[in-house]
Design an enzyme around this catalytic site. Structure first.
Site, PDB file in Angstrom:
ATOM      1  CD  GLU A  17      -4.687   2.183   2.730  1.00  0.00           C
ATOM      2  OE1 GLU A  17      -5.043   1.204   3.405  1.00  0.00           O
ATOM      3  OE2 GLU A  17      -3.505   2.565   2.641  1.00  0.00           O
ATOM      4  CB  CYS A  49       4.784   0.099   8.405  1.00  0.00           C
ATOM      5  SG  CYS A  49       5.279   0.129   6.662  1.00  0.00           S
ATOM      6  CG  ASP A 108      -2.149  -0.881   1.001  1.00  0.00           C
ATOM      7  OD1 ASP A 108      -2.128  -1.678   0.045  1.00  0.00           O
ATOM      8  OD2 ASP A 108      -3.113  -0.781   1.777  1.00  0.00           O
ATOM      9  CB  SER A 144      -2.896   4.641   5.377  1.00  0.00           C
ATOM     10  OG  SER A 144      -1.893   4.105   6.201  1.00  0.00           O
ATOM     11  CB  CYS A 190       1.425  -6.138   4.440  1.00  0.00           C
ATOM     12  SG  CYS A 190       3.075  -5.977   5.140  1.00  0.00           S
ATOM     13  CG  ASP A 191      -1.520  -2.804   4.261  1.00  0.00           C
ATOM     14  OD1 ASP A 191      -0.331  -2.707   4.003  1.00  0.00           O
ATOM     15  OD2 ASP A 191      -2.094  -2.046   5.046  1.00  0.00           O
ATOM     16  CE  LYS A 192      -6.114  -2.840   1.877  1.00  0.00           C
ATOM     17  NZ  LYS A 192      -4.755  -2.652   2.295  1.00  0.00           N
TER      18      LYS A 192
END
Length: 555
Positions: A444, A193, A80, A470, A121-123
């Site tokens: 985002e 992160c 992202d 985000s 991470c994320d998705k």
């Protein structure tokens, strides 16, 4: 024990199948063992995933020792941060569906017996969860772990420091040479992160859901304890298979309640709302967005991790991690403690073994940041189906805010307007046509929100959007405004200069124009149509539903 994989391994009719399995390295003995899928999200372009090729090896080793055959396969992933601020971000949320499809396809096509999911991470995390719920096998998640925070001039920094640095340079508050030094120091190791952004929010939530082991969300990627966790997961998946404990036995409505309770207590990313709603629907669980706000009203905000403070995930880990937060929440009877988890312990047993909160990184019930939670769902004439704000990242003076609208019909227009000086103190920035269907892809908005913060407007300007944020966003930023402009939502009728009220304590968001004027605008409103060149995004736009339903696809 009859195995699911016997469909491809047993009987004279399966001689060709066995021949192909032998070509993959399976021995005669292996053909009598369970096939354990390992969904690995390794890729060279996501810092949280670059180490996952090596990370799965101890998992495979333990599966073999425990009597299984590891079958590794890969799924895609979008970073992202790298996709942020340009057209690439349109592919981020849609990639969640591709990942879920990949899990379903690989598991069912090859009749695997159980599943170890290795996201970070994320998705990728919710995508794997959604796919795992579809196939409903014994499943355990073990993430690659968070990144260590960077350091600059003796203070901890992270990726958001870099994003906000851009706004400071644009506003003349920082030299480009200093931003370069920050850029070079912000992301010192592999891992997701370092703050409580979407990836780490989701990895922490996995512990509360019960599908990952204690420590999954907070043990650093470079910490030797991460390999211990991986090996434990490799051993436990065979035990889950033996006991026939499937993922839908673990992820129930009560588990999702507990996941939201944790998320709200620690002020996690607003994206968790989008993802957990989608996860619930894949699990056949009806979950109303209003239920989230009911949880928020009774759950104190006990934790503030970057971007809401200068504490990072490593600090949360040092304070006892997620089990310590859950332990404190249990004192107020806010959890369903008798649920089974993949550790084969109940949540109650995990909580009983957890350390006491330190009172600083994890506050006590008697001294919360606020008596209600770090996320809130707002309703009003601007968002009849609701919208979401991370209250943990909002300055106290911005919890109630009335301002004049300044409208942009894309993220790109908004960034240009913010950095170009069009946005002033007292404005409510409105970014629309960036929802799941209108974007398409629900980009985002970290670049515009970071620009606002970096330019020193964070306590003077609010932002609302039918897009999303985000986990690194902070400030009075309201996302997922539903229905979105592309579906005829009221956010599409806002005009420059209109007054907007954001009242977080009372969960209200209102366009302050006369009722008859509101009605006239709605009756004459025709959403803009956006030309979509991508065949994939065109298909996605046709099928995707409202953010209030988790932006899932129509069946």
């Amino acid at each position: 024990m009859r195995l699911r994989s016997d469909v491809v391994k047993k009987g004279i009719e399966r001689a060709p199948h066995r021949a192909l399995l032998r070509a993959c390295g399976l021995s005669e003995e292996d053909l009598n063992k369970p096939l354990i899928g390992i969904a690995n999200s390794y890729t060279d372009i996501i810092p949280g995933h670059v180490h996952l090729r090596e990370f799965v090896e101890p998992i495979k080793e333990e599966i073999r020792k425990a009597g299984g055959v590891p079958i590794e396969f890969n799924v895609i992933g979008v970073d992202d941060g790298i996709a942020m601020g340009h057209s690439g971000m349109r592919y981020s949320l849609p990639s969640r569906e591709i990942i879920a499809d990949s899990i379903e396809i690989m598991v069912n096509a090859h009749q695997l017996d159980a599943l170890v999911c290795v996201p970070n991470c994320d998705k990728i995390i919710p995508g794997m969860l959604m796919g795992a719920l579809r196939v409903n096998l014994p499943t355990i998640f073990v993430s690659g772990g968070p990144m260590k925070a960077g350091e600059y001039k003796g203070e901890k920094i992270d990726l958001i420091t870099v994003f906000e640095g851009i706004g400071k340079v644009k506003a003349g508050l920082m030299e480009e040479e200093e931003l370069l030094k920050i850029e070079q120091s912000a992301c010192p190791t592999c891992g997701s992160c370092a703050g409580l952004f979407t990836a780490n929010s989701m990895n922490c939530i996995m512990e509360a859901l019960g599908v990952a082991l204690p420590g999954n969300g907070t043990i650093l990627a470079i910490d030797p304890r991460r390999e211990v966790l991986a090996r434990q997961a490799g051993r436990l998946i065979l035990e889950l298979l033996k006991r026939d404990i499937k993922i839908r036995d673990i992820i129930t409505q009560e588990a999702i309640d507990d996941a939201f309770t944790l998320d709200i207590a620690m002020g996690g990313s607003t994206n968790t709302v989008l993802h957990l709603l989608a996860v619930a629907r894949e699990g056949g669980i009806e979950y109303d967005i209003k239920r989230i706000d009911q949880i928020s009203r009774r759950t104190p905000n006990l934790c503030k991790i970057a971007p809401s403070s200068n504490y990072h995930i490593e600090d949360l880990d040092g304070a006892g991690g997620i089990p310590a937060i859950l332990k404190e929440l249990s004192r107020a009877n806010l959890l369903n403690l008798d649920r089974i988890t993949v550790s084969l312990k109940t949540l109650r047993e995990i909580v009983e073994e957890a350390p006491e909160p330190d009172g600083e990184v994890i506050r006590r019930l008697e001294d919360p940041y606020s008596k209600d939670g770090g996320l809130a769902i707002l309703f009003g004439n601007l968002a009849p189906e609701g919208c979401v704000v991370k209250t943990a990242g909002v300055s106290p003076n911005m919890l109630t805010f009335k301002g004049k609208a300044i409208c942009f019909d894309s993220e790109e227009e908004a960034i240009e307007g913010i950095t170009g000086g069009k946005v002033k103190a007292g404005h409510v920035v409105v970014i629309r046509y960036e929802g799941p269907k209108g974007g398409p892809g629900m980009k985002e908005m970290l670049s515009p929100t970071s620009a606002i913060m970096g330019m020193g407007l964070g306590d003077k300007v609010a932002l609302i959007t039918d897009g999303r944020f985000s986990g690194g966003t902070r400030g009075a930023c309201v996302g997922h405004v539903s229905p979105e402009a592309a579906l005829g939502g009221p956010i599409g009728i806002v005009r420059d200069g209109d007054e907007i009220l954001i009242d977080i304590p009372n969960r209200k968001i209102e366009l302050l124009i006369p009722e008859d004027e509101f009605k006239r605008r709605m009756e004459s409103f025709k959403p803009k149509e956006k030309k979509i060149d991508s065949p994939f995004l065109k298909r996605y736009a046709k099928l995707v539903q409202s953010a209030s339903k988790g932006a899932i696809l129509e069946r």
